[in-house]
Design a protein around this motif. Structure first.
Motif, PDB file in Angstrom:
ATOM      1  N   ILE A 108       0.826  -1.213   0.000  1.00 42.02           N
ATOM      2  CA  ILE A 108       0.000   0.000   0.000  1.00 42.02           C
ATOM      3  C   ILE A 108       0.859   1.261   0.000  1.00 42.02           C
ATOM      4  CG2 ILE A 108      -1.632   1.374   1.363  1.00 42.02           C
ATOM      5  CD1 ILE A 108      -2.804  -1.385   2.338  1.00 42.02           C
ATOM      6  N   PHE A 109       1.790   1.371   0.925  1.00 40.45           N
ATOM      7  CA  PHE A 109       2.496   2.630   1.138  1.00 40.45           C
ATOM      8  C   PHE A 109       3.846   2.716   0.416  1.00 40.45           C
ATOM      9  CE2 PHE A 109      -0.262   2.345   4.940  1.00 40.45           C
ATOM     10  CZ  PHE A 109      -1.038   3.461   4.673  1.00 40.45           C
ATOM     11  N   ALA A 110       4.478   1.586   0.106  1.00 37.15           N
ATOM     12  CA  ALA A 110       5.775   1.614  -0.566  1.00 37.15           C
ATOM     13  C   ALA A 110       5.672   1.146  -2.020  1.00 37.15           C
ATOM     14  CB  ALA A 110       6.782   0.754   0.198  1.00 37.15           C
ATOM     15  N   ASP A 111       4.481   0.768  -2.455  1.00 36.48           N
ATOM     16  CA  ASP A 111       4.226   0.298  -3.819  1.00 36.48           C
ATOM     17  C   ASP A 111       5.181  -0.824  -4.237  1.00 36.48           C
ATOM     18  OD1 ASP A 111       2.700   0.238  -6.155  1.00 36.48           O
ATOM     19  OD2 ASP A 111       4.105   1.553  -7.204  1.00 36.48           O
ATOM     20  N   ARG A 112       5.470  -1.711  -3.309  1.00 41.48           N
ATOM     21  CA  ARG A 112       6.261  -2.897  -3.635  1.00 41.48           C
ATOM     22  C   ARG A 112       5.299  -3.931  -4.179  1.00 41.48           C
ATOM     23  NH1 ARG A 112       9.152  -2.105   1.893  1.00 41.48           N
ATOM     24  NH2 ARG A 112      10.663  -0.528   1.277  1.00 41.48           N
ATOM     25  N   ARG A 113       5.514  -4.350  -5.396  1.00 39.81           N
ATOM     26  CA  ARG A 113       4.545  -5.210  -6.063  1.00 39.81           C
ATOM     27  C   ARG A 113       5.115  -6.566  -6.482  1.00 39.81           C
ATOM     28  NH1 ARG A 113       1.092  -1.431  -8.686  1.00 39.81           N
ATOM     29  NH2 ARG A 113      -0.227  -3.140  -9.350  1.00 39.81           N
ATOM     30  N   HIS A 114       6.431  -6.739  -6.351  1.00 39.42           N
ATOM     31  CA  HIS A 114       7.069  -7.990  -6.743  1.00 39.42           C
ATOM     32  C   HIS A 114       7.661  -8.662  -5.501  1.00 39.42           C
ATOM     33  CE1 HIS A 114       7.131  -5.555 -10.455  1.00 39.42           C
ATOM     34  NE2 HIS A 114       6.853  -6.723 -11.026  1.00 39.42           N
ATOM     35  N   PHE A 115       7.763  -9.978  -5.582  1.00 38.68           N
ATOM     36  CA  PHE A 115       8.269 -10.771  -4.464  1.00 38.68           C
ATOM     37  C   PHE A 115       9.621 -10.249  -3.971  1.00 38.68           C
ATOM     38  CE2 PHE A 115      10.400 -14.319  -2.456  1.00 38.68           C
ATOM     39  CZ  PHE A 115       9.392 -14.897  -1.700  1.00 38.68           C
ATOM     40  N   ARG A 116      10.568 -10.052  -4.883  1.00 33.28           N
ATOM     41  CA  ARG A 116      11.911  -9.601  -4.484  1.00 33.28           C
ATOM     42  C   ARG A 116      11.874  -8.227  -3.828  1.00 33.28           C
ATOM     43  NH1 ARG A 116      14.810 -13.602  -3.946  1.00 33.28           N
ATOM     44  NH2 ARG A 116      15.287 -14.910  -5.697  1.00 33.28           N
ATOM     45  N   GLU A 117      11.050  -7.326  -4.330  1.00 32.34           N
ATOM     46  CA  GLU A 117      10.923  -6.001  -3.710  1.00 32.34           C
ATOM     47  C   GLU A 117      10.412  -6.127  -2.280  1.00 32.34           C
ATOM     48  OE1 GLU A 117       9.637  -3.085  -7.385  1.00 32.34           O
ATOM     49  OE2 GLU A 117       8.083  -4.239  -6.376  1.00 32.34           O
ATOM     50  N   LEU A 118       9.416  -6.966  -2.100  1.00 24.95           N
ATOM     51  CA  LEU A 118       8.855  -7.161  -0.764  1.00 24.95           C
ATOM     52  C   LEU A 118       9.861  -7.823   0.166  1.00 24.95           C
ATOM     53  CD1 LEU A 118       5.356  -8.277  -1.994  1.00 24.95           C
ATOM     54  CD2 LEU A 118       5.778  -6.295  -0.526  1.00 24.95           C
ATOM     55  N   LEU A 119      10.600  -8.776  -0.355  1.00 28.22           N
ATOM     56  CA  LEU A 119      11.585  -9.493   0.461  1.00 28.22           C
ATOM     57  C   LEU A 119      12.751  -8.582   0.843  1.00 28.22           C
ATOM     58  CD1 LEU A 119      12.269 -12.296   1.619  1.00 28.22           C
ATOM     59  CD2 LEU A 119      13.536 -12.728  -0.491  1.00 28.22           C
ATOM     60  N   ARG A 120      13.320  -7.917  -0.129  1.00 28.79           N
ATOM     61  CA  ARG A 120      14.502  -7.073   0.127  1.00 28.79           C
ATOM     62  C   ARG A 120      14.155  -5.780   0.844  1.00 28.79           C
ATOM     63  NH1 ARG A 120      17.313  -8.231  -5.634  1.00 28.79           N
ATOM     64  NH2 ARG A 120      18.160 -10.263  -5.080  1.00 28.79           N
ATOM     65  N   GLY A 121      12.925  -5.303   0.665  1.00 35.50           N
ATOM     66  CA  GLY A 121      12.528  -4.052   1.295  1.00 35.50           C
ATOM     67  C   GLY A 121      12.040  -4.200   2.720  1.00 35.50           C
ATOM     68  N   SER A 122      11.970  -5.412   3.210  1.00 32.47           N
ATOM     69  CA  SER A 122      11.441  -5.658   4.548  1.00 32.47           C
ATOM     70  C   SER A 122      12.476  -5.324   5.618  1.00 32.47           C
ATOM     71  CB  SER A 122      11.017  -7.124   4.688  1.00 32.47           C
ATOM     72  OG  SER A 122      10.709  -7.423   6.030  1.00 32.47           O
ATOM     73  N   GLU A 123      12.247  -4.229   6.325  1.00 32.44           N
ATOM     74  CA  GLU A 123      13.138  -3.886   7.440  1.00 32.44           C
ATOM     75  C   GLU A 123      13.012  -4.897   8.577  1.00 32.44           C
ATOM     76  OE1 GLU A 123      13.174   0.210   8.780  1.00 32.44           O
ATOM     77  OE2 GLU A 123      12.261   0.776   6.864  1.00 32.44           O
ATOM     78  N   GLU A 124      11.912  -5.617   8.601  1.00 31.51           N
ATOM     79  CA  GLU A 124      11.671  -6.605   9.659  1.00 31.51           C
ATOM     80  C   GLU A 124      12.277  -7.963   9.304  1.00 31.51           C
ATOM     81  OE1 GLU A 124       9.008  -3.277   9.829  1.00 31.51           O
ATOM     82  OE2 GLU A 124       9.172  -4.733   8.217  1.00 31.51           O
ATOM     83  N   HIS A 125      12.882  -8.072   8.116  1.00 36.01           N
ATOM     84  CA  HIS A 125      13.603  -9.273   7.678  1.00 36.01           C
ATOM     85  C   HIS A 125      12.693 -10.494   7.568  1.00 36.01           C
ATOM     86  CE1 HIS A 125      17.173  -6.870   8.081  1.00 36.01           C
ATOM     87  NE2 HIS A 125      16.860  -6.614   9.343  1.00 36.01           N
TER      88      HIS A 125
END
Length: 146
Positions: free
Chosen positions: A31-48
């Motif tokens: 919603i807020f970071a517009d991460r739409r692909h698996f890798r974006e969601l995985l690498r962008g996760s500050e919570e790991h």
């Protein structure tokens, strides 16, 4: 959608889909970071988040009709996740959770700005209930006799 509903209570039904540590964080990033692909969601996760948990949550959200998964036309090995109307209806829920977190815990000021724009006054019915609960649950409230 098959769920493990323990009751038809609307809160339980929502918790069955949203009530783990990771699901709201995945939705936050979409919603807020517009991460739409698996890798974006995985690498962008500050919570790991781990790849297996992310895959599971994306599958759950897709099965629940909150996201759709489609092939990315720019890369044949990528999938793109998109919010459905049901998913978009969760924006006030995620924003309200974020506002509560920012109000009660030391949140990163740079991340508070994103939801501050979405702040609102709670409906009168909510404030009446909250006032009644504060009155009933305050330390000075009289205890009912048993």
């Amino acid at each position: 959608m098959a769920t493990t509903d323990r009751s038809r209570c609307p809160i339980n039904l929502a918790v069955e889909i949203l009530g783990d540590r990771w699901t709201l964080l995945v939705l936050r990033d979409i919603i807020f970071a517009d991460r739409r692909h698996f890798r974006e969601l995985l690498r962008g996760s500050e919570e790991h988040i781990t790849s297996s948990i992310l895959a599971d949550r994306l599958d759950r959200l897709t099965t629940a009709g909150i996201l759709t998964r489609e092939d990315d036309p720019t890369h044949r090995q990528k999938a793109r996740y998109t919010l459905t109307d049901k998913g978009i209806d969760l924006v006030p829920v995620v924003a309200t959770v974020a506002q509560w977190g920012a109000a009660h815990y030391p949140a990163d000021p740079d991340k508070v700005d994103v939801v501050a724009e979405l702040a609102y006054e709670p409906p009168t019915a909510w404030t009446h209930l909250m006032d009644a609960l504060r009155s009933e649950h305050s330390p000075s409230a009289p205890m009912d006799s048993m």
